[in-house]
Design a protein around this motif. Structure first.
Motif, PDB file in Angstrom:
ATOM      1  N   PHE A 185      -9.724   9.650   0.123  1.00 52.22           N
ATOM      2  CA  PHE A 185      -9.040  10.802   1.290  1.00 52.22           C
ATOM      3  C   PHE A 185      -7.667  11.678   0.779  1.00 52.22           C
ATOM      4  N   LEU A 186      -7.041  10.735   0.568  1.00 53.66           N
ATOM      5  CA  LEU A 186      -5.438  12.030   0.305  1.00 53.66           C
ATOM      6  C   LEU A 186      -5.118  11.707  -1.218  1.00 53.66           C
ATOM      7  N   PHE A 187      -5.912  11.521  -2.314  1.00 53.03           N
ATOM      8  CA  PHE A 187      -5.632  12.361  -3.671  1.00 53.03           C
ATOM      9  C   PHE A 187      -7.298  12.969  -4.763  1.00 53.03           C
ATOM     10  N   HIS A 188      -8.350  12.690  -3.543  1.00 52.88           N
ATOM     11  CA  HIS A 188      -9.231  13.571  -4.190  1.00 52.88           C
ATOM     12  C   HIS A 188     -10.428  12.879  -4.899  1.00 52.88           C
ATOM     13  N   GLU A 189      -9.939  11.512  -5.278  1.00 57.98           N
ATOM     14  CA  GLU A 189     -10.476  10.483  -6.295  1.00 57.98           C
ATOM     15  C   GLU A 189     -12.099  10.805  -6.153  1.00 57.98           C
ATOM     16  N   MET A 190     -12.652  10.244  -6.697  1.00 56.83           N
ATOM     17  CA  MET A 190     -14.527  10.356  -6.873  1.00 56.83           C
ATOM     18  C   MET A 190     -15.003   8.812  -6.329  1.00 56.83           C
ATOM     19  N   SER A 239      -3.781  -8.921  -2.360  1.00 57.40           N
ATOM     20  CA  SER A 239      -4.139  -8.156  -3.531  1.00 57.40           C
ATOM     21  C   SER A 239      -5.755  -7.433  -3.107  1.00 57.40           C
ATOM     22  N   GLY A 240      -6.530  -7.850  -2.230  1.00 56.23           N
ATOM     23  CA  GLY A 240      -7.863  -7.619  -2.313  1.00 56.23           C
ATOM     24  C   GLY A 240      -7.368  -6.557  -0.886  1.00 56.23           C
ATOM     25  N   LEU A 241      -7.084  -7.164   0.268  1.00 58.18           N
ATOM     26  CA  LEU A 241      -6.773  -5.297   0.713  1.00 58.18           C
ATOM     27  C   LEU A 241      -6.153  -4.670   1.093  1.00 58.18           C
ATOM     28  N   GLY A 242      -5.333  -4.407   0.077  1.00 50.14           N
ATOM     29  CA  GLY A 242      -4.126  -4.153  -0.822  1.00 50.14           C
ATOM     30  C   GLY A 242      -5.185  -2.717  -1.177  1.00 50.14           C
ATOM     31  N   ILE A 243      -5.831  -3.285  -2.615  1.00 47.36           N
ATOM     32  CA  ILE A 243      -6.747  -2.545  -2.947  1.00 47.36           C
ATOM     33  C   ILE A 243      -8.135  -1.733  -2.130  1.00 47.36           C
ATOM     34  N   VAL A 244      -8.398  -2.742  -0.856  1.00 47.62           N
ATOM     35  CA  VAL A 244      -9.910  -1.598  -0.102  1.00 47.62           C
ATOM     36  C   VAL A 244      -8.448  -0.561   0.220  1.00 47.62           C
ATOM     37  N   CYS A 245      -7.250  -0.505   1.057  1.00 49.54           N
ATOM     38  CA  CYS A 245      -6.912   0.295   1.287  1.00 49.54           C
ATOM     39  C   CYS A 245      -6.183   1.294   0.190  1.00 49.54           C
ATOM     40  N   ILE A 246      -5.956   0.963  -1.069  1.00 53.91           N
ATOM     41  CA  ILE A 246      -5.524   2.462  -1.661  1.00 53.91           C
ATOM     42  C   ILE A 246      -6.959   2.965  -3.221  1.00 53.91           C
ATOM     43  N   THR A 247      -8.082   2.049  -2.500  1.00 53.82           N
ATOM     44  CA  THR A 247      -9.080   3.054  -2.624  1.00 53.82           C
ATOM     45  C   THR A 247      -9.262   3.847  -2.007  1.00 53.82           C
ATOM     46  N   PHE A 248      -9.150   4.132  -0.159  1.00 50.01           N
ATOM     47  CA  PHE A 248      -9.272   5.097   0.695  1.00 50.01           C
ATOM     48  C   PHE A 248      -9.192   5.367   0.107  1.00 50.01           C
ATOM     49  N   ILE A 249      -7.253   5.499   0.218  1.00 48.84           N
ATOM     50  CA  ILE A 249      -6.090   6.233   0.214  1.00 48.84           C
ATOM     51  C   ILE A 249      -6.469   7.616  -1.103  1.00 48.84           C
ATOM     52  N   GLY A 250      -7.035   6.752  -2.090  1.00 52.36           N
ATOM     53  CA  GLY A 250      -7.426   7.640  -3.272  1.00 52.36           C
ATOM     54  C   GLY A 250      -8.345   8.398  -3.181  1.00 52.36           C
ATOM     55  N   VAL A 286      -0.077  -1.098  -0.376  1.00 53.86           N
ATOM     56  CA  VAL A 286       0.140  -0.187   0.142  1.00 53.86           C
ATOM     57  C   VAL A 286       0.818   1.268   0.379  1.00 53.86           C
ATOM     58  N   ILE A 287       2.275   1.267   0.836  1.00 56.02           N
ATOM     59  CA  ILE A 287       2.547   2.307   0.730  1.00 56.02           C
ATOM     60  C   ILE A 287       3.507   2.787  -0.515  1.00 56.02           C
ATOM     61  N   GLY A 288       3.927   1.031  -1.070  1.00 55.82           N
ATOM     62  CA  GLY A 288       4.521   1.382  -2.280  1.00 55.82           C
ATOM     63  C   GLY A 288       3.716   1.851  -3.134  1.00 55.82           C
ATOM     64  N   THR A 289       2.221   1.660  -3.455  1.00 58.83           N
ATOM     65  CA  THR A 289       1.159   1.784  -4.264  1.00 58.83           C
ATOM     66  C   THR A 289       0.860   3.252  -4.193  1.00 58.83           C
ATOM     67  N   THR A 290       0.982   3.978  -3.302  1.00 63.69           N
ATOM     68  CA  THR A 290       0.918   5.584  -2.646  1.00 63.69           C
ATOM     69  C   THR A 290       2.298   5.782  -3.305  1.00 63.69           C
ATOM     70  N   ALA A 291       3.615   5.462  -3.044  1.00 61.20           N
ATOM     71  CA  ALA A 291       4.258   5.965  -3.559  1.00 61.20           C
ATOM     72  C   ALA A 291       4.227   6.281  -4.831  1.00 61.20           C
ATOM     73  N   MET A 292       3.790   4.904  -5.528  1.00 59.97           N
ATOM     74  CA  MET A 292       3.758   5.472  -7.244  1.00 59.97           C
ATOM     75  C   MET A 292       3.059   6.053  -7.812  1.00 59.97           C
ATOM     76  N   LYS A 293       2.141   6.877  -6.855  1.00 60.28           N
ATOM     77  CA  LYS A 293       0.796   8.125  -7.544  1.00 60.28           C
ATOM     78  C   LYS A 293       2.321   9.070  -7.067  1.00 60.28           C
TER      79      LYS A 293
END
Length: 103
Positions: A76-81, A63-74, A14-21
């Motif tokens: 709250f952090l990146f203001h995705e819809m 992968s499943g929990l990563g997807i869930v966490c990244i969805t919420f990071i997107g 999750v940290i790595g995917t956030t850093a990718m963004k």
């Protein structure tokens, strides 16, 4: 103990995917370095977890929990819809992970 390694693998993924963004297409050197380091740690931890957890279960949870966490990071952090389709999809992922864990 293997479940702890799986949890660590999820956190680093999750940290790595956030850093990718944050890496902005690998043009931001700090984000790029964090991404590579975190993915390396994630895969290393996942490999250790696989010594004691079935690959089908471990990978689905990773992968499943990563997807869930990244969805919420997107969200709250990146203001995705957030849409109804996203919510339903995330609910299906969570149900799937729970079903696999209770297998």
């Amino acid at each position: 103990m293997y479940w702890l390694y799986l949890f660590v693998a999820i956190i680093f993924e999750v940290i790595g995917t956030t850093a990718m963004k944050w890496s902005n297409g690998l043009t931001n050197i700090r984000g790029t370095i964090v991404m590579f380091v975190c993915y390396g740690l994630s895969f290393t931890s996942l490999a250790v977890a696989l010594k004691g957890i079935d690959i089908s279960i471990a990978y689905a949870i990773w992968s499943g929990l990563g997807i869930v966490c990244i969805t919420f990071i997107g969200l709250f952090l990146f203001h995705e819809m957030m849409s109804v389709k996203k919510i339903v999809g995330i609910a299906f992922v969570i149900v799937g992970v729970v079903l696999l864990k209770t297998n």
